[in-house]
Every structure is written in C-alpha cells, then in structure tokens.
Design an enzyme around this catalytic site. Structure first.
Site, PDB file in Angstrom:
ATOM      1  N   GLU A  42       0.842  -1.206   0.000  1.00 28.86           N
ATOM      2  CA  GLU A  42       0.000   0.000   0.000  1.00 28.86           C
ATOM      3  C   GLU A  42       0.871   1.248   0.000  1.00 28.86           C
ATOM      4  OE1 GLU A  42      -3.109  -0.211  -1.158  1.00 28.86           O
ATOM      5  OE2 GLU A  42      -3.623  -1.513   0.515  1.00 28.86           O
ATOM      6  N   ALA A 130     -14.735   3.094  -1.514  1.00 29.47           N
ATOM      7  CA  ALA A 130     -14.520   2.073  -0.487  1.00 29.47           C
ATOM      8  C   ALA A 130     -13.124   1.476  -0.558  1.00 29.47           C
ATOM      9  CB  ALA A 130     -15.568   0.975  -0.620  1.00 29.47           C
ATOM     10  N   SER A 133     -11.261   0.457  -5.820  1.00 25.14           N
ATOM     11  CA  SER A 133     -10.979   0.925  -7.186  1.00 25.14           C
ATOM     12  C   SER A 133     -12.211   1.039  -8.069  1.00 25.14           C
ATOM     13  CB  SER A 133      -9.994  -0.005  -7.894  1.00 25.14           C
ATOM     14  OG  SER A 133      -8.750   0.124  -7.346  1.00 25.14           O
ATOM     15  N   SER A 135     -13.192   3.664  -9.445  1.00 27.73           N
ATOM     16  CA  SER A 135     -12.893   4.535 -10.593  1.00 27.73           C
ATOM     17  C   SER A 135     -12.071   3.801 -11.641  1.00 27.73           C
ATOM     18  CB  SER A 135     -12.207   5.824 -10.130  1.00 27.73           C
ATOM     19  OG  SER A 135     -11.102   5.531  -9.321  1.00 27.73           O
ATOM     20  N   ASP A 179      -4.169   0.511  -9.297  1.00 26.83           N
ATOM     21  CA  ASP A 179      -5.569   0.156  -9.545  1.00 26.83           C
ATOM     22  C   ASP A 179      -5.816  -0.195 -11.006  1.00 26.83           C
ATOM     23  OD1 ASP A 179      -5.646   0.977  -6.960  1.00 26.83           O
ATOM     24  OD2 ASP A 179      -6.756   2.817  -7.333  1.00 26.83           O
TER      25      ASP A 179
HETATM   26  C1  GLA Z   1      -5.104   4.276  -4.320  1.00 33.78           C
HETATM   27  C2  GLA Z   1      -4.335   4.684  -5.552  1.00 33.78           C
HETATM   28  C3  GLA Z   1      -3.230   3.677  -5.876  1.00 33.78           C
HETATM   29  C4  GLA Z   1      -2.380   3.376  -4.657  1.00 33.78           C
HETATM   30  C5  GLA Z   1      -3.261   3.080  -3.443  1.00 33.78           C
HETATM   31  C6  GLA Z   1      -2.463   2.924  -2.190  1.00 33.78           C
HETATM   32  O1  GLA Z   1      -5.836   3.118  -4.561  1.00 33.78           O
HETATM   33  O2  GLA Z   1      -5.199   4.785  -6.660  1.00 33.78           O
HETATM   34  O3  GLA Z   1      -2.448   4.151  -6.943  1.00 33.78           O
HETATM   35  O4  GLA Z   1      -1.475   4.395  -4.404  1.00 33.78           O
HETATM   36  O5  GLA Z   1      -4.229   4.085  -3.230  1.00 33.78           O
HETATM   37  O6  GLA Z   1      -1.708   1.779  -2.251  1.00 33.78           O
END
Ligand code: GLA
Length: 388
Positions: A42, A130, A133, A135, A179
C-alpha cells in the site's frame, strides 16, 4: 436508482435496453473492468515499489457502440443521468462521474490513438469510495470498449497507463498505477505481483479455497476520496524524502537505518519507514504465495496494517476497530486495503468463518455508534475485457 444488489443478468439486460433507447440500436458489445483488492503493497506504487492486488467479481460494465456524430454520450444506470460532450470539447477537470469515462477517451486522444465518438451506458456494482478501485474499474472497462470499437491494438500495460492518465490528468487524482494495472491485468484465481518500476508482473496463484481459506472484504462505510489532500500530502512527503536522500524514489533505499538517520523530520521518517518495510513485506508475500504457503500471508497483513496505522497514518477509527475485531474473532490476519482514510478491510479467514467474523464486526460497530458495515467474500477474478 438501480439497486446495487441487482443480479448481473438483470443489470446486463437493463444496460442493453437503456442503450437501445438512447442510441436507437443495439450496443456493439458489453465490456467490463473489475474492482480490486490490494492484498498487500500500500502506497508503494508511486514510490516505484511492489504491489500484490487481485481483481474482484464486482465490476463496472459499459454497453457501448460507435456513433456517426461527434458526440460522446454517457449514461449512468445508477444515477440515471445523461451527459453529452463533443469529442473536440473534452477538457480535463470536468464532469463528476462522467469524467472517468470521458477522461479515458481524452487520454486515448492524448496518447495518439484514433478514437471516434461513442455511446457508453455504465453500470457498476463496485462500492464507491470504499478502496476497491471503483474509478479504475470504470476507466479500464472504457479502455477495453474503445480499443475494440476502434480496433486499437494496445498492450495491456499500456491500456492501464492510459486509464491512469485519465485518473491523474483528467479527473485530477494523483494516484499511482496499482488500480488500473490490477483492473486490466489480473487473472482468475491469481494475485498480480507487480514491480511498479520495471512494470514487470507475475501472476501468482492464490488457491485460497483449496487451502481452506477465504478472504473477507468488509466495507466500513467510511468513504474516502483521493482527489482531496491527504493522499497527495503522503505522496509529496515521499518525493521530498527521496530528494533529500538523493535517490530517484524511496524504492532505492537499501539501508533503512542509514536513510532514517539522514532525515530530520519525524513525520517524514515515519512515512519512509512505512514505504520501505511495506516493500519488504510485499516481496515476502509474493514469495509466500508463490510457494503456496497462504497461511503465512497472515502476519504480513497484520504488520502491514500496523505500519499504515502508526507510520503512514492513513487508517481511521472504524478501520482499526474492524481489523482488531476481525483478529479477535478468529481471522488469521487482517489489514485495511486501498488508499486509506476509510474504506475496506480484508481479513484472511478459515473457510466458513468470514460471515461470523463480519457479524462480530457489525456488532462492535453498532456498540460504538458507527454505520452498519457491508461485506462479502472475495474470489480472485479476471481483468478487464469483453463481457458479451
Ligand atoms: C489508491 C491509488 C493507488 C495506490 C493506493 C495505495 O488506490 O489509486 O495508486 O497508491 O491508493 O496503495
């Protein structure tokens, strides 16, 4: 308003009917982009580090077809809202939900691909804000649709980059590639271990059911947004630290103690420690998964959560309560997933335990006066493509 629990067959029918009403013809096809869970890794993607996501069954679907005029016509089944933009009028920074669709067409144009107009009717069951992803799911579905409609021969990783360009430059969220890479490249029953510098990825089997495990995903219903400041602030802190250390990215730190001793700012030191230790954990998680030792993921999930809570400071009360309760209720390991400041947790559980663990979290939330969480168990699903 379309109920999120609408079955996928009904959703598909509704997409076709709505498309036909809007375009006066059947769609040329339906394309999807999945949401994702990040198993581990993360806030490492924009530090040129490692990530290990898997795609979800929950997905954004677009019914799409070409048009004769110059318009991009977009409709959301959930919001029952229609937006029309002339292709020549696409401008970064415009349009709430429709920005995720229009942004992709703009990003394709910017990348030199000859795209024309389209009608795009969207429905998604990926929960919004949430950390799953939602988007990227839309963006990657639209990339897949436009590539097929306009016969664009674009490699999967380049598709992910185009989707990210839409997110970064059209929508305006300064995210990494995690994502969009997950939503485009993931495969069924596997995680996708990605080196965000070389962009080399490896699909690693995650036979959870075979080994007697299931992955609970619980939405704390504390929504987050990456367009706001906290995400950008974390990113900036990492870039500043890399500049002070004289390295291209935090990925390049080989001696953590030495790096920390060269930074004066305590907050910056904590951010750096998270990124470096999270990269090690993600590498280890990849090795553990590759060797088929899924139970050994558990302590890595726990350590990742502690690092996000204490060093990167991106968890919130609801998320910490959910993780602690999951562990107390028998989960083997648990962590927040996604960008943070709310959103979902994942918990690795013995098969059949997920529901009871989620119930206990719901009770703990009720006792603390939090909103009622929602949950499901996740199975690694395929990346974006044509649905029908
Ligand atoms: C979001 C961003 C990703 C990543 C995560 C954290 O999902 O879109 O690019 O940085 O946060 O790991």
């Amino acid at each position: 308003m379309l109920d999120p629990s609408t079955s996928s067959g009904k959703r598909t029918d509704l997409l076709r009917v709505t498309y036909a009403e809007m375009a006066g013809a059947q769609p040329e096809g339906l394309w999807f982009g999945p949401g994702r869970v990040n198993l581990i890794g993360e806030h490492t993607d924009y530090n040129d580090g490692f990530v290990l996501p898997f795609a979800l069954e929950k997905k954004a679907v677009v019914a799409a077809g070409r048009r004769e005029d110059d318009l991009l016509v977009m409709y959301s089944l959930e919001l029952q809202e229609r937006v029309e933009i002339p292709l020549s009028g696409l401008a970064p920074g415009t349009g709430g939900w429709s920005g995720y669709l229009a942004g992709v067409v703009w990003a394709l144009q910017m990348s030199g691909h000859p795209v024309g107009s389209a009608t795009l009717v969207l429905s998604s069951d990926v929960p919004l804000g949430a950390g799953l992803s939602s988007s990227a799911a839309i963006e990657c579905a639209v990339v897949a649709a436009m590539c097929d409609l306009y016969h664009l021969d674009i490699e999967p990783m380049d598709r992910a980059k185009i989707a990210r360009l839409a997110e970064n430059s059209y929508v305006g969220a300064p995210t990494g590639l995690l994502d969009q890479a997950a939503s485009t490249l993931c495969q069924e029953d596997s995680g996708f271990f990605l080196d965000c510098r070389s962009l080399e990825g490896v699909h690693v089997p995650l036979p959870m059911a075979e080994q007697g495990f299931e992955m609970l995903v619980l939405d704390t219903k504390t929504p987050h947004s990456h367009v706001d400041g906290e995400y950008g602030a974390r990113r900036q802190s990492c870039e500043e630290a890399a500049a002070i250390l004289g390295i291209p990215a935090l990925r390049d730190i080989t001696d953590l103690d030495d790096a920390l001793s060269r930074l004066e700012d305590d907050v910056m030191r904590k951010r750096v420690r998270h990124v470096v230790t999270e990269n090690s954990r993600t590498l280890e998680a990849y090795e553990v998964a590759r060797d088929g030792r899924l139970a050994d993921l558990a302590p890595l999930l726990d350590a990742s959560h502690a690092s996000m809570r204490d060093d990167y400071e991106i968890t919130v009360d609801t998320v910490d309560l959910a993780v602690d309760t999951a562990r107390g209720a028998g989960a083997l390991g648990a962590r927040m997933t996604g960008g943070g400041f709310g959103g979902c947790i994942i918990a690795l559980c013995h098969t059949g335990d997920g529901e009871g663990i989620a119930q206990q979290i719901a009770e703990a939330f009720a006792a603390a006066g939090h909103r009622t969480p929602e949950w499901f168990t996740a199975t690694p699903a395929p990346g974006a493509g044509r649905l029908a």
